[in-house]
Write a protein that holds these residues in place. Structure first.
Motif, PDB file in Angstrom:
ATOM      1  N   UNK A   1       4.362  12.047  -2.882  1.00  0.00           N
ATOM      2  CA  UNK A   1       3.319  12.389  -1.897  1.00  0.00           C
ATOM      3  C   UNK A   1       1.305  11.759  -1.553  1.00  0.00           C
ATOM      4  N   UNK A   2       1.302  11.025  -2.803  1.00  0.00           N
ATOM      5  CA  UNK A   2       0.488  10.401  -3.025  1.00  0.00           C
ATOM      6  C   UNK A   2       0.785   8.940  -1.903  1.00  0.00           C
TER       7      UNK A   2
ATOM      8  N   UNK B   1      -0.453   6.759   3.590  1.00  0.00           N
ATOM      9  CA  UNK B   1       0.043   5.734   5.160  1.00  0.00           C
ATOM     10  C   UNK B   1      -0.637   6.235   6.752  1.00  0.00           C
ATOM     11  N   UNK B   2      -0.850   5.638   6.985  1.00  0.00           N
ATOM     12  CA  UNK B   2      -0.720   5.979   8.547  1.00  0.00           C
ATOM     13  C   UNK B   2      -0.858   4.601   9.453  1.00  0.00           C
ATOM     14  N   UNK B   3      -1.783   4.720  10.304  1.00  0.00           N
ATOM     15  CA  UNK B   3      -0.847   3.365  11.839  1.00  0.00           C
ATOM     16  C   UNK B   3      -1.369   2.118  11.230  1.00  0.00           C
ATOM     17  N   UNK B   4      -2.358   1.989   9.806  1.00  0.00           N
ATOM     18  CA  UNK B   4      -3.584   1.091   9.590  1.00  0.00           C
ATOM     19  C   UNK B   4      -2.609   0.715   8.439  1.00  0.00           C
ATOM     20  N   UNK B   5      -1.988   2.295   7.319  1.00  0.00           N
ATOM     21  CA  UNK B   5      -1.977   0.868   6.001  1.00  0.00           C
ATOM     22  C   UNK B   5      -0.655   1.731   5.874  1.00  0.00           C
ATOM     23  N   UNK B   6       0.684   0.789   4.804  1.00  0.00           N
ATOM     24  CA  UNK B   6       2.278   1.819   5.284  1.00  0.00           C
ATOM     25  C   UNK B   6       2.778   1.462   4.058  1.00  0.00           C
TER      26      UNK B   6
ATOM     27  N   UNK C   1       8.995  -8.419   6.108  1.00  0.00           N
ATOM     28  CA  UNK C   1       8.269  -7.831   7.360  1.00  0.00           C
ATOM     29  C   UNK C   1       6.553  -7.574   6.821  1.00  0.00           C
ATOM     30  N   UNK C   2       6.422  -7.241   5.490  1.00  0.00           N
ATOM     31  CA  UNK C   2       5.191  -7.151   5.102  1.00  0.00           C
ATOM     32  C   UNK C   2       4.034  -5.604   5.875  1.00  0.00           C
ATOM     33  N   UNK C   3       3.525  -4.897   5.367  1.00  0.00           N
ATOM     34  CA  UNK C   3       3.161  -3.352   6.349  1.00  0.00           C
ATOM     35  C   UNK C   3       1.921  -3.958   7.327  1.00  0.00           C
TER      36      UNK C   3
ATOM     37  N   UNK D   1      -1.101   4.314  -5.175  1.00  0.00           N
ATOM     38  CA  UNK D   1      -0.002   4.738  -6.298  1.00  0.00           C
ATOM     39  C   UNK D   1       1.132   3.065  -6.418  1.00  0.00           C
ATOM     40  N   UNK D   2       1.080   3.000  -5.145  1.00  0.00           N
ATOM     41  CA  UNK D   2       1.850   1.102  -5.326  1.00  0.00           C
ATOM     42  C   UNK D   2       0.512  -0.423  -7.237  1.00  0.00           C
ATOM     43  N   UNK D   3      -0.488   0.303  -6.485  1.00  0.00           N
ATOM     44  CA  UNK D   3      -1.098  -0.883  -7.799  1.00  0.00           C
ATOM     45  C   UNK D   3      -1.094  -0.254  -8.424  1.00  0.00           C
ATOM     46  N   UNK D   4      -1.119   1.495  -8.954  1.00  0.00           N
ATOM     47  CA  UNK D   4      -0.889   2.464 -10.422  1.00  0.00           C
ATOM     48  C   UNK D   4       1.009   1.390 -11.003  1.00  0.00           C
ATOM     49  N   UNK D   5       1.171   1.822  -9.945  1.00  0.00           N
ATOM     50  CA  UNK D   5       2.520   1.079 -10.804  1.00  0.00           C
ATOM     51  C   UNK D   5       2.553  -0.542 -11.423  1.00  0.00           C
TER      52      UNK D   5
END
Length: 294
Positions: free
Chosen positions: A64-65, A70-75, A107-109, A203-207
């Motif tokens: 959910x986080x 996620x938007x058009x500038x961050x995936x 590809x990257x985000x 959340x990815x950084x937390x992981x």
């Protein structure tokens, strides 16, 4: 095994069997195959680790986080795929190899549509901070023939490790596209890539932190090459000697993509212009695979 254990295993398997059967009438055979395999492995994972309801709730909150960020500038979901190695695994599964062809990577985000076109030899830095870097090379087909009029999309971070989309506003910097010349050569100016951390405030950084992993990526430029009759290529050019080549947070480094950077003092640049201060250069050829090879 006790009768109670057997009964519990039967109850769990019954859930999986019911879900698998629910996809039996899926009209698209590929969708049916993918979804039933996903259910099979997902349920097997839950049984293997004996997933608790509290852990399930934390996983839902994590996703959910990621969705909220996620938007058009961050995936954030691409970022999650990257740090789990799924992105590179998908590249490896789908990459068509030919002798001497340039290897693909993630590809990257940070790719965005609508990047500005620049002329051959132009400057795509557009004011991005960093040491000027002249990048050149040739695009060829796998048989060695030069490929003219290939579209090259290029994007990279500035000296502070940020892409333009990570700044407020709509400025386009360190990003652009150009076409190769009649002999397949390309050249442009940008800024020297530097190592940087992937976004790790979510959340990815937390992981990564919980796993004791770092968020750093080695210095690189992104390339996307598109040519008629050839498979599109997504790749990076990495800077030789970077301290993070052996611990890329997204597992994207390949030895064939590591390139030496030459450092220069003020003087005449390859395009005949006069560089006022220190500048750098790097050269890298791209070899594309014809569609027929796939």
């Amino acid at each position: 095994m006790t009768a109670e254990h057997d009964a519990a295993a039967d109850r769990e398997q019954a859930v999986t069997d019911e879900v698998l059967a629910s996809f039996d009438r899926t009209a698209d055979p590929r969708l049916r195959e993918v979804m039933q395999s996903l259910v099979h492995h997902l349920h097997s994972f839950a049984r293997e680790v004996r997933l608790t309801e509290a852990e399930w709730e934390r996983a839902i909150a994590f996703l959910t986080r990621a969705g909220h960020l996620t938007d058009d500038r961050r995936q954030e979901f691409i970022l999650l795929s990257d740090v789990l190695g799924l992105s590179m695994l998908a590249v490896a599964i789908n990459e068509t190899r030919a002798p001497g062809a340039t290897e693909a990577t993630v590809f990257g985000p940070f790719f965005v549509d609508g990047a500005p076109e620049i002329p051959l030899g132009g400057d795509l830095a557009h004011g991005a901070a960093g040491t000027p870097c002249h990048v050149s090379g040739q695009v060829r087909s796998a048989d060695g023939s030069p490929l003219p009029d290939v579209r090259l999309d290029v994007w990279g971070a500035d000296e502070d490790g940020f892409y333009d989309v990570q700044y407020p506003g709509d400025r386009s910097a360190g990003r652009g596209w150009l076409r190769t010349g009649p002999d397949g050569t390309y050249r442009f100016w940008t800024v020297l890539p530097t190592p940087y951390p992937i976004p790790h405030d979510g959340p990815v950084g937390d992981l990564l932190a919980a796993a004791g992993r770092g968020p750093m990526r080695p210095a690189h430029l992104h390339f996307k090459a598109t040519a008629p009759g050839h498979r599109p290529l997504i790749t990076h050019v990495f800077v030789a000697g970077d301290p993070y080549l052996g611990c890329d947070a997204v597992f994207g480094v390949k030895d064939s993509l590591v390139v030496a950077v030459d450092h220069h003092t003020a003087g005449t640049a390859p395009d005949g212009s006069h560089a006022q201060g220190a500048w750098t250069s790097m050269a890298f050829d791209l070899v594309l695979v014809p569609d027929a090879a796939g």
